[in-house]
Design a protein around this motif. Structure first.
Motif, PDB file in Angstrom:
ATOM      1  N   ILE A 174       6.677 -40.093-106.943  1.00  0.00           N
ATOM      2  CA  ILE A 174       6.704 -40.918-106.102  1.00  0.00           C
ATOM      3  C   ILE A 174       7.056 -42.225-106.836  1.00  0.00           C
ATOM      4  N   ARG A 175       7.217 -42.596-107.890  1.00  0.00           N
ATOM      5  CA  ARG A 175       7.831 -44.070-108.343  1.00  0.00           C
ATOM      6  C   ARG A 175       8.597 -43.396-109.001  1.00  0.00           C
ATOM      7  N   LYS A 176       9.325 -42.641-108.804  1.00  0.00           N
ATOM      8  CA  LYS A 176      11.038 -42.169-109.045  1.00  0.00           C
ATOM      9  C   LYS A 176      11.911 -42.818-107.443  1.00  0.00           C
ATOM     10  N   PHE A 177      11.091 -42.946-106.437  1.00  0.00           N
ATOM     11  CA  PHE A 177      11.512 -42.531-105.391  1.00  0.00           C
ATOM     12  C   PHE A 177      12.204 -44.040-105.288  1.00  0.00           C
ATOM     13  N   PRO A 178      13.540 -44.552-105.340  1.00  0.00           N
ATOM     14  CA  PRO A 178      14.002 -45.484-104.925  1.00  0.00           C
ATOM     15  C   PRO A 178      13.891 -46.542-104.310  1.00  0.00           C
TER      16      PRO A 178
ATOM     17  N   THR B  35      15.579 -47.675-112.651  1.00  0.00           N
ATOM     18  CA  THR B  35      15.521 -46.164-112.764  1.00  0.00           C
ATOM     19  C   THR B  35      15.514 -46.034-114.087  1.00  0.00           C
ATOM     20  N   VAL B  36      15.448 -47.010-114.781  1.00  0.00           N
ATOM     21  CA  VAL B  36      15.038 -46.449-116.101  1.00  0.00           C
ATOM     22  C   VAL B  36      13.474 -46.705-116.550  1.00  0.00           C
ATOM     23  N   ILE B  37      13.195 -47.861-115.976  1.00  0.00           N
ATOM     24  CA  ILE B  37      11.809 -47.646-116.056  1.00  0.00           C
ATOM     25  C   ILE B  37      10.950 -46.771-116.183  1.00  0.00           C
ATOM     26  N   SER B  38      11.622 -45.946-114.556  1.00  0.00           N
ATOM     27  CA  SER B  38      10.596 -45.054-113.841  1.00  0.00           C
ATOM     28  C   SER B  38      10.155 -43.690-114.518  1.00  0.00           C
ATOM     29  N   PHE B  39      11.537 -43.194-115.455  1.00  0.00           N
ATOM     30  CA  PHE B  39      11.866 -42.052-115.436  1.00  0.00           C
ATOM     31  C   PHE B  39      11.147 -41.840-116.727  1.00  0.00           C
ATOM     32  N   ALA B  40      11.681 -43.428-117.591  1.00  0.00           N
ATOM     33  CA  ALA B  40      11.036 -43.751-119.323  1.00  0.00           C
ATOM     34  C   ALA B  40       9.691 -44.368-119.410  1.00  0.00           C
TER      35      ALA B  40
ATOM     36  N   MET C  11       6.265 -49.933-104.937  1.00  0.00           N
ATOM     37  CA  MET C  11       4.550 -49.089-105.861  1.00  0.00           C
ATOM     38  C   MET C  11       4.185 -49.897-106.560  1.00  0.00           C
ATOM     39  N   GLN C  12       4.895 -49.372-107.869  1.00  0.00           N
ATOM     40  CA  GLN C  12       5.248 -50.152-108.990  1.00  0.00           C
ATOM     41  C   GLN C  12       4.099 -51.108-109.283  1.00  0.00           C
TER      42      GLN C  12
ATOM     43  N   PHE D  90      19.132 -53.946-110.809  1.00  0.00           N
ATOM     44  CA  PHE D  90      17.729 -53.211-110.771  1.00  0.00           C
ATOM     45  C   PHE D  90      18.050 -51.997-110.758  1.00  0.00           C
ATOM     46  N   SER D  91      19.208 -51.908-109.685  1.00  0.00           N
ATOM     47  CA  SER D  91      18.594 -50.085-108.879  1.00  0.00           C
ATOM     48  C   SER D  91      18.472 -49.681-110.577  1.00  0.00           C
ATOM     49  N   ILE D  92      19.417 -49.623-111.142  1.00  0.00           N
ATOM     50  CA  ILE D  92      19.514 -49.352-113.124  1.00  0.00           C
ATOM     51  C   ILE D  92      17.738 -50.110-113.228  1.00  0.00           C
TER      52      ILE D  92
END
Length: 386
Positions: free
Chosen positions: A136-140, A358-363, A146-147, A353-355
């Motif tokens: 769920i943390r990856k959900f835009p 996205t990087v933070i959430s996946f990495a 929530m992070q 900030f979307s990029i």
């Protein structure tokens, strides 16, 4: 919380009247998700520039923003969808550090639980952290917010989950934070498939069958109780039971379609931390017994349309103070949407900030752990300077 409530039987369907209003409800759901995205870009992203210089200010600001959005979400449900919340049992005390247990009837229980918090908390303030699946943390938008609000994400790999929860809970202990943790002990929502697996587990474990619940998973519950209790972070455990006597939405798709419950009933029972068993085995027995009682309670509730203890219907929502949030979030959402559509600076800001997220959430495991790292680094610096 005592008042008469009109009883209804069974689980209703989606009426013709609901269908007639579906397009407008879809638009309203789009607006709500738009408020999440626009709030993230306009309010949360600027907070990141505060984080390296004042962690306490960052923590306080992000939590205040999230609570005001919760108020907005509740206002939309009550004013525009006509959802009625019914409460019975105990008041939630927001100045307590507590663990909240909620049965998981559908994938949207957390969404409706904000309605219970808005009306059952006295005084009307709280600082809820939900234990959520890591994906769920990856959900835009929502997952990113929530992070930043320091929610507890888990991977369902116990050693790793234990490390991640220890990291955040240890941080809350260090900063003497007042917060509440919401968990779904069943681990997943009730479906025919999950019910079958639960029954198989119960047969092997020698547990009594449950009709309206899944058997609770005890590992996470016992860990949180012992960790919070040993860290001085646990004043009470709240057993919260949710029931949908009429329309039962099941997933986010129902929410998008505007299929909302006419009524959501909550029964709240407060258990002081001092009354809980002192051993891990005792805690397992305690929560299994709690779930057996909850199952009987739900059987009666779904038959008569409300909990045995009469629930108090929330007064006219338009008079509730939280709806001031509508006056804040609606123009914010519209204004930010207009700027996003017309100004290249805002377009680049949102894209950047979307990029980043996205990087933070996946990495990584989320930006909340970077916040914890900054806090620990500051403690180390201060220790060396003494």
């Amino acid at each position: 919380m005592a008042a008469a409530v009109e009883a209804t039987d069974g689980v209703g369907g989606w009426t013709k009247e609901d269908s007639a209003h579906a397009p407008s409800r879809e638009t309203q759901n789009t607006s709500r998700y738009g408020s999440i995205l626009m709030g993230f870009f306009s309010l949360y992203c600027p907070m990141l520039f505060i984080l390296p210089f004042s962690i306490p200010l960052y923590r306080r600001a992000t939590e205040v923003i999230f609570v005001t959005w919760e108020m907005y979400a509740v206002a939309l449900m009550e004013v525009f969808y006509g959802v009625k919340f019914f409460l019975s049992g105990d008041i939630i005390r927001p100045r307590e550090r507590s663990l909240m247990l909620l049965n998981h009837r559908n994938r949207l229980d957390w969404n409706y639980f904000w309605g219970a918090l808005a009306h059952a908390t006295s005084p009307p303030a709280h600082n809820l952290k939900i234990v959520l699946k890591s994906g769920i943390r990856k959900f835009p938008g929502l997952g990113w917010i929530m992070q930043m609000s320091c929610f507890l994400y888990i991977h369902r790999r116990w050693e790793e989950d234990q490390r991640l929860m220890n990291n955040v809970l240890g941080y809350f202990r260090d900063i003497d934070h007042i917060f509440q943790v919401l968990i779904f002990p069943e681990g997943t929502n009730l479906t025919p498939e999950t019910k079958k697996k639960s029954e198989e587990f119960a047969t092997k474990a020698g547990l009594p069958p449950l009709d309206h619940l899944l058997h609770p998973r005890t590992t996470g519950f016992t860990f949180l109780v012992e960790k919070m209790r040993n860290s001085g972070l646990l004043d009470a455990v709240y057993d919260v039971t949710v029931a949908y006597p009429k329309t039962l939405p099941l997933s986010e798709l129902d929410l998008i379609k505007g299929k909302m419950p006419e009524e959501v009933h909550f029964h709240i029972k407060r258990h002081p931390a001092s009354n809980l068993p002192g051993t891990e085995e005792g805690l397992r027995t305690w929560i299994n017994g709690l779930w057996s009682e909850k199952d009987k309670l739900l059987k009666t509730t779904l038959q008569q349309g409300h909990f045995p203890e009469p629930g108090a219907e929330i007064p006219n929502p338009r008079l509730h103070g939280s709806y001031l949030a509508v006056l804040f979030w609606t123009p914010l959402t519209l204004g930010m949407t207009y700027l996003l559509a017309t100004w290249w600076v805002v377009q680049w800001w949102c894209l950047t900030f979307s990029i980043i997220f996205t990087v933070i959430s996946f990495a990584t495991d989320g930006i909340q752990h970077f916040e914890v790292w900054l806090h620990r680094r500051e403690l180390t610096r201060l220790a060396k300077s003494e």
